[in-house]
Design a protein around this motif. Structure first.
Motif, PDB file in Angstrom:
ATOM      1  N   CYS A 293       0.831  -1.206   0.000  1.00 31.21           N
ATOM      2  CA  CYS A 293       0.000   0.000   0.000  1.00 31.21           C
ATOM      3  C   CYS A 293       0.867   1.258   0.000  1.00 31.21           C
ATOM      4  O   CYS A 293       1.945   1.283   0.581  1.00 31.21           O
ATOM      5  N   ARG A 294       0.399   2.289  -0.673  1.00 34.87           N
ATOM      6  CA  ARG A 294       1.081   3.582  -0.644  1.00 34.87           C
ATOM      7  C   ARG A 294       0.144   4.599  -0.012  1.00 34.87           C
ATOM      8  O   ARG A 294      -0.968   4.803  -0.487  1.00 34.87           O
ATOM      9  N   VAL A 295       0.602   5.208   1.067  1.00 41.32           N
ATOM     10  CA  VAL A 295      -0.293   6.058   1.849  1.00 41.32           C
ATOM     11  C   VAL A 295      -0.446   7.442   1.231  1.00 41.32           C
ATOM     12  O   VAL A 295       0.444   7.950   0.557  1.00 41.32           O
ATOM     13  N   ALA A 296      -1.598   8.023   1.494  1.00 39.74           N
ATOM     14  CA  ALA A 296      -1.916   9.397   1.111  1.00 39.74           C
ATOM     15  C   ALA A 296      -2.405  10.099   2.373  1.00 39.74           C
ATOM     16  O   ALA A 296      -2.614   9.456   3.408  1.00 39.74           O
ATOM     17  N   PRO A 297      -2.575  11.417   2.344  1.00 42.08           N
ATOM     18  CA  PRO A 297      -3.105  12.110   3.528  1.00 42.08           C
ATOM     19  C   PRO A 297      -4.394  11.461   4.022  1.00 42.08           C
ATOM     20  O   PRO A 297      -5.297  11.166   3.241  1.00 42.08           O
ATOM     21  N   GLY A 298      -4.461  11.221   5.322  1.00 40.66           N
ATOM     22  CA  GLY A 298      -5.621  10.564   5.907  1.00 40.66           C
ATOM     23  C   GLY A 298      -5.421   9.081   6.137  1.00 40.66           C
ATOM     24  O   GLY A 298      -6.196   8.448   6.856  1.00 40.66           O
ATOM     25  N   ASP A 299      -4.383   8.481   5.512  1.00 41.73           N
ATOM     26  CA  ASP A 299      -4.074   7.071   5.731  1.00 41.73           C
ATOM     27  C   ASP A 299      -3.154   6.932   6.942  1.00 41.73           C
ATOM     28  O   ASP A 299      -2.759   7.922   7.554  1.00 41.73           O
ATOM     29  N   VAL A 300      -2.781   5.689   7.277  1.00 41.44           N
ATOM     30  CA  VAL A 300      -1.950   5.464   8.458  1.00 41.44           C
ATOM     31  C   VAL A 300      -0.808   4.505   8.135  1.00 41.44           C
ATOM     32  O   VAL A 300      -0.987   3.527   7.405  1.00 41.44           O
ATOM     33  N   THR A 301       0.362   4.813   8.667  1.00 34.85           N
ATOM     34  CA  THR A 301       1.536   3.946   8.561  1.00 34.85           C
ATOM     35  C   THR A 301       1.750   3.251   9.897  1.00 34.85           C
ATOM     36  O   THR A 301       1.692   3.890  10.950  1.00 34.85           O
ATOM     37  N   ILE A 302       1.993   1.948   9.851  1.00 31.83           N
ATOM     38  CA  ILE A 302       2.285   1.182  11.065  1.00 31.83           C
ATOM     39  C   ILE A 302       3.696   0.620  10.929  1.00 31.83           C
ATOM     40  O   ILE A 302       3.980  -0.147  10.006  1.00 31.83           O
ATOM     41  N   THR A 303       4.577   1.004  11.831  1.00 30.27           N
ATOM     42  CA  THR A 303       5.968   0.581  11.734  1.00 30.27           C
ATOM     43  C   THR A 303       6.536   0.337  13.122  1.00 30.27           C
ATOM     44  O   THR A 303       5.871   0.573  14.134  1.00 30.27           O
ATOM     45  N   THR A 304       7.767  -0.150  13.169  1.00 33.06           N
ATOM     46  CA  THR A 304       8.441  -0.383  14.452  1.00 33.06           C
ATOM     47  C   THR A 304       9.272   0.838  14.834  1.00 33.06           C
ATOM     48  O   THR A 304       9.517   1.723  14.013  1.00 33.06           O
ATOM     49  N   GLY A 305       9.737   0.855  16.086  1.00 34.58           N
ATOM     50  CA  GLY A 305      10.606   1.938  16.528  1.00 34.58           C
ATOM     51  C   GLY A 305      11.862   2.027  15.680  1.00 34.58           C
ATOM     52  O   GLY A 305      12.288   3.119  15.294  1.00 34.58           O
ATOM     53  N   HIS A 306      12.460   0.870  15.365  1.00 32.60           N
ATOM     54  CA  HIS A 306      13.654   0.865  14.518  1.00 32.60           C
ATOM     55  C   HIS A 306      13.326   1.374  13.113  1.00 32.60           C
ATOM     56  O   HIS A 306      14.104   2.117  12.512  1.00 32.60           O
ATOM     57  N   GLY A 307      12.168   0.974  12.593  1.00 27.40           N
ATOM     58  CA  GLY A 307      11.778   1.393  11.251  1.00 27.40           C
ATOM     59  C   GLY A 307      11.408   2.859  11.157  1.00 27.40           C
ATOM     60  O   GLY A 307      11.424   3.448  10.077  1.00 27.40           O
ATOM     61  N   SER A 308      11.085   3.473  12.300  1.00 25.06           N
ATOM     62  CA  SER A 308      10.659   4.882  12.294  1.00 25.06           C
ATOM     63  C   SER A 308      11.828   5.852  12.292  1.00 25.06           C
ATOM     64  O   SER A 308      11.647   7.043  12.026  1.00 25.06           O
ATOM     65  N   LYS A 309      13.021   5.361  12.571  1.00 26.55           N
ATOM     66  CA  LYS A 309      14.179   6.242  12.718  1.00 26.55           C
ATOM     67  C   LYS A 309      14.416   7.048  11.434  1.00 26.55           C
ATOM     68  O   LYS A 309      14.418   6.511  10.336  1.00 26.55           O
ATOM     69  N   GLY A 310      14.580   8.350  11.601  1.00 25.61           N
ATOM     70  CA  GLY A 310      14.804   9.232  10.463  1.00 25.61           C
ATOM     71  C   GLY A 310      13.537   9.743   9.810  1.00 25.61           C
ATOM     72  O   GLY A 310      13.603  10.556   8.891  1.00 25.61           O
TER      73      GLY A 310
END
Length: 365
Positions: A293-310
């Protein structure tokens, strides 16, 4: 292993020395298997290194970035390669450097280049992968000057106050981040975050299913990776060979289950529970879709702490699988990972699913 040790104690307590001796034999088998595995891994590593060091077209494996960088650094040390003449060398993300990168930096410095090292030691979250905080070593070197960036360009004062309270309590730091006065930000609850940051892959999976009924598209960057893990767990259950090397070390599903009961296998245990709850094949399909999936405004990203870096998002929610007060207080890398996760928010930070903030900590706001 721990399970066998406990069983042995139980057998001895119940006056069954024969059963206890059987446990001893199985424990010895585990140690022998471990030594055999270490030798096999070392042998395979030598084969991989030999193949990757062959000339292009001759080896059976591609030469990766890590390999040619290490070969270059070793060649510089042996006088086979010469360094380019430069005035400055900049090393970014220095808090998570590895030994090869540090050797290259030192080689440039010895060659007369001035080094500029940039990083945030509070964001050192890859020690488990062999990285080193080279900033600390460099700052301790004679003739080195340093400057501290305390002004946030991402979030405003309320999030800064929250982060400072966390740093004081868990990182034992009096350093203060100043919020950007031009950015409006707050700490509070939200039902529609732009990103949900989890501690584990299993947490991402739980968050994904909880978001299914929200009407929003959900993007899980690690979706395909988690799907492969689930496929391998299912394969072991069916006495089939897993596809990935991480799961091929387990002889059967029983051995995987035993590992899942240890502290190191906690994530596997959570994945097994999710498979039982939602069915493995359905999980794999759901994750595969979320991974593409490719997110657009209003969508949600779910990731890990390591994946969120940067990365950064306007509204961030921290998931409930971050460690408890007791576990967090004993693990510095987990403390730093919590700092990384909460500093991804620009305008709104919702930490209240994390038990640390829903129950125990006065965050000072």
């Amino acid at each position: 292993m721990e399970k066998l040790k406990k069983q042995k104690v139980k057998d001895l307590a119940e006056g069954d020395p024969q059963a206890a001796a059987s446990c001893d034999n199985r424990i010895a088998e585990y140690f022998e298997a471990g030594e055999s595995l270490r030798k096999e891994i070392l042998g395979n590593a030598k084969i991989l290194w030999t193949e990757m060091n062959k000339s292009p077209g001759e080896g059976k494996l591609p030469i990766t970035h890590d390999v040619y960088l290490k070969r270059y650094v070793e060649g510089v040390a042996e006088g086979k390669f010469s360094l380019p003449s430069v005035q400055f060398v900049i090393l970014d993300e220095a808090q998570d450097s590895n030994s090869v990168t540090i050797k290259l930096l030192n080689a440039f410095r010895d060659n007369g280049a001035q080094s500029i090292v940039v990083g945030d030691h509070y964001q050192q979250i890859y020690e488990w992968r062999g990285t080193e905080n080279s900033m600390k070593k460099i700052l301790e070197s004679p003739g080195v000057s340093s400057a501290t960036l305390s002004q946030s360009f991402r979030f405003g004062e309320e999030i800064a106050t929250f982060v400072n309270a966390y740093m004081t309590r868990y990182l034992n730091e009096d350093f203060r981040i100043r919020g950007n006065p031009t950015i409006g930000s707050r700490v509070g609850e939200t039902a529609r975050p732009d990103a949900i940051i989890c501690r584990t892959n299993a947490g991402c999976l739980e968050a994904l299913y909880r978001e299914q009924g929200s009407g929003r598209r959900v993007y899980v960057p690690k979706g395909k990776e988690i799907a492969r893990m689930i496929e391998d767990i299912e394969a072991l259950r069916e006495n089939k060979r897993p596809k990935t090397s991480a799961f091929q070390v387990f002889r059967d599903y029983e051995e995987l289950e035993e590992f899942s009961e240890t502290e190191e296998g906690k994530q596997i245990s959570m994945l097994i529970k999710m498979i039982d709850k939602y069915e493995g094949e359905n999980l794999q399909r759901t994750l595969a879709r979320a991974g593409e999936c490719r997110v657009a405004p209003g969508d949600v990203t779910i990731t890990t702490g390591h994946g969120s870096k940067g990365l950064e998002w306007n509204k961030v929610s921290l998931w409930e699988d971050f460690p408890s007060e007791d576990k967090l207080s004993k693990n510095e890398e987990e403390q730093r990972l919590g700092y990384v996760a909460m500093t991804r928010a620009k305008h709104l930070l919702d930490p209240f699913l994390w038990s640390l903030f829903s129950e125990t900590v006065d965050v000072g706001i």
